[in-house]
Design a protein around this motif. Structure first.
Motif, PDB file in Angstrom:
ATOM      1  N   TYR A  80       0.796  -1.128   0.118  1.00  0.00           N
ATOM      2  CA  TYR A  80      -0.072   0.043   0.220  1.00  0.00           C
ATOM      3  C   TYR A  80       0.915   1.180   0.005  1.00  0.00           C
ATOM      4  O   TYR A  80       1.870   1.239   0.873  1.00  0.00           O
ATOM      5  N   ILE A  82       1.598   5.451  -0.578  1.00  0.00           N
ATOM      6  CA  ILE A  82       1.106   6.830  -0.706  1.00  0.00           C
ATOM      7  C   ILE A  82       2.000   7.459  -2.036  1.00  0.00           C
ATOM      8  O   ILE A  82       3.427   7.448  -2.059  1.00  0.00           O
ATOM      9  N   GLU A  93      -2.159  10.448  -3.859  1.00  0.00           N
ATOM     10  CA  GLU A  93      -3.145   9.229  -3.905  1.00  0.00           C
ATOM     11  C   GLU A  93      -2.738   7.983  -2.983  1.00  0.00           C
ATOM     12  O   GLU A  93      -1.542   7.813  -2.888  1.00  0.00           O
ATOM     13  N   PHE A  94      -3.526   7.332  -2.805  1.00  0.00           N
ATOM     14  CA  PHE A  94      -3.278   6.027  -2.067  1.00  0.00           C
ATOM     15  C   PHE A  94      -3.729   4.874  -3.113  1.00  0.00           C
ATOM     16  O   PHE A  94      -4.520   4.846  -3.773  1.00  0.00           O
ATOM     17  N   HIS A  95      -2.571   3.855  -3.473  1.00  0.00           N
ATOM     18  CA  HIS A  95      -2.778   2.754  -4.330  1.00  0.00           C
ATOM     19  C   HIS A  95      -2.180   1.525  -3.754  1.00  0.00           C
ATOM     20  O   HIS A  95      -1.464   1.567  -2.749  1.00  0.00           O
ATOM     21  N   THR A  96      -2.630   0.360  -3.965  1.00  0.00           N
ATOM     22  CA  THR A  96      -2.184  -0.714  -3.569  1.00  0.00           C
ATOM     23  C   THR A  96      -1.684  -1.568  -4.986  1.00  0.00           C
ATOM     24  O   THR A  96      -2.234  -1.533  -5.819  1.00  0.00           O
ATOM     25  N   HIS A 109     -10.977   7.459  -2.196  1.00  0.00           N
ATOM     26  CA  HIS A 109     -10.365   8.673  -1.828  1.00  0.00           C
ATOM     27  C   HIS A 109     -10.968   9.144  -0.672  1.00  0.00           C
ATOM     28  O   HIS A 109     -12.226   8.526  -0.349  1.00  0.00           O
ATOM     29  N   SER A 132       2.510   7.900   8.544  1.00  0.00           N
ATOM     30  CA  SER A 132       1.706   7.025   8.577  1.00  0.00           C
ATOM     31  C   SER A 132       2.266   5.550   9.208  1.00  0.00           C
ATOM     32  O   SER A 132       3.494   5.559   9.028  1.00  0.00           O
ATOM     33  N   TRP A 166     -12.848   3.751   5.039  1.00  0.00           N
ATOM     34  CA  TRP A 166     -12.010   4.793   5.703  1.00  0.00           C
ATOM     35  C   TRP A 166     -12.799   5.044   7.232  1.00  0.00           C
ATOM     36  O   TRP A 166     -13.986   5.043   7.175  1.00  0.00           O
TER      37      TRP A 166
END
Length: 376
Positions: A80, A82, A93-96, A109, A132, A166
């Motif tokens: 995961y 950022i 953006e947050f990606h996995t 988001h 984080s 979230w």
């Protein structure tokens, strides 16, 4: 002259028979594709397959591929990250990253994310941190800065991979722009740091939050640091053998170290050898084996507690400029100026695997957590 009626009927009957046969064959084929192991009920087959490496299941059959992404299959671990476009001031953006299919997916988001700042026009030479951690299978954002240089997160922002949702954690008495942030088991620790302005009370503070406790919607105050010297920048408090280990500055500069002993609830001096070798980001595998990447030399080392010394494992150009290190399941994930690299330290010899990023992005931080189910 037209064909005899009985001939037309015979031909029509033959066509219908062929269609039925083709349909039956198609249905049988579909059934076979959904069967996990021929001759076994699905629940027994799942028990057998759950112990097999998911990457093998993915490559062998479509039914097994569907199985590893189903809610009933034990979730494998994914990256995961950022991510942000190069030189962007605030866009994140947050990606996995799915290590089985080698593909990236964007996370849902959250409106709070658009207020967080990575760079400010008044401080072009300095990057602002978005801090984080991962704890108890969750991704937790805890400290950041907004456009008016105020704390960006009044309370922790939590992403739950298994539900793709979230939520918020308990309110911090003093939200931070940066701090020392660490994890031991299910407990998140925040030490020192800066809020809206400098406060010696905040700079010496230590607080704990049990992520899994049903009654843990509160921060518990722990033993204060002896001074405020750990409030200078965003740092990692590394969870290791029921202790939190941290230094007051990053990189190869002269620094001070401190160790918080959870059992004794007391701060102690960091061992001399540990402090001397702390020349870049540090992480502890399963909170037992500590690793460091020398960010100037690109050298990976392992800490030998009995000798209070660091043992060199490998040197690689991709590790130069290392900014973050994560240890999980026998692998290290390194965020550096080269991008994201995975180091398999369980292999002999250890090997480095570069992770290809989505086009137009560079990494801010990375974590290892259970994969998201398909459909989220």
């Amino acid at each position: 002259m037209g064909m005899p009626q009985h001939h037309l009927q015979s031909q029509s009957s033959s066509n219908n028979s062929k269609r039925r046969k083709n349909q039956q064959q198609h249905e049988q084929q579909q059934e076979q594709e959904h069967v996990l192991i021929a001759g076994l009920p699905d629940h027994i087959a799942q028990l057998c397959l759950s112990s097999v490496n998911p990457s093998l299941l993915f490559s062998i059959s479509h039914s097994w591929r569907r199985l590893i992404y189903s809610p009933s299959f034990p979730p494998f671990f994914s990256l995961y990250a950022i991510l942000s476009p190069p030189k962007s001031h605030s866009f994140i953006e947050f990606h996995t990253f799915d290590p089985i299919s080698h593909s990236w997916r964007i996370l849902p988001h959250h409106p709070h994310l658009r207020h967080l700042l990575l760079r400010h026009p008044s401080f072009l030479s300095r990057s602002l941190s978005v801090q984080s951690v991962s704890a108890a299978g969750r991704l937790i954002l805890l400290a950041a800065t907004t456009h008016n240089l105020s704390p960006g997160l009044p309370r922790p922002l939590i992403f739950h991979p298994l539900s793709g949702t979230w939520s918020f954690g308990p309110v911090l008495a003093t939200p931070r722009r940066w701090c020392a942030l660490g994890v031991l088991g299910p407990d998140v620790y925040v030490a020192s740091g800066i809020g809206a302005h400098f406060s010696i009370h905040v700079a010496r503070s230590l607080e704990k939050w049990d992520v899994r406790s049903p009654d843990g919607d509160v921060w518990e105050k722990k033993t204060d640091l002896k001074d405020g010297r750990f409030s200078r920048e965003a740092i990692d408090a590394v969870g290791w053998r029921r202790k939190l280990c941290m230094v007051n500055v990053k990189g190869d500069a002269a620094k001070e170290g401190a160790v918080y002993d959870v059992a004794e609830e007391a701060w102690k001096e960091m061992p001399e050898g540990m402090l001397y070798g702390w020349k870049g980001p540090v992480a502890a595998m399963e909170e037992e084996v500590m690793y460091v990447v020398d960010e100037a030399k690109g050298v990976l080392r392992r800490y030998l507690a009995e000798e209070d010394a660091w043992e060199e494992i490998l040197e690689n150009e991709r590790l130069k400029g290392a900014e973050q290190l994560v240890a999980e399941k026998g692998k290290l994930c390194v965020v550096s100026t080269s991008g994201i690299s995975v180091v398999d330290v369980a292999a002999s010899p250890p090997r480095i695997i570069p992770v290809l990023l989505p086009e137009g992005f560079e990494p801010v931080a990375v974590h290892v957590l259970p994969r998201m189910p398909v459909g989220h």
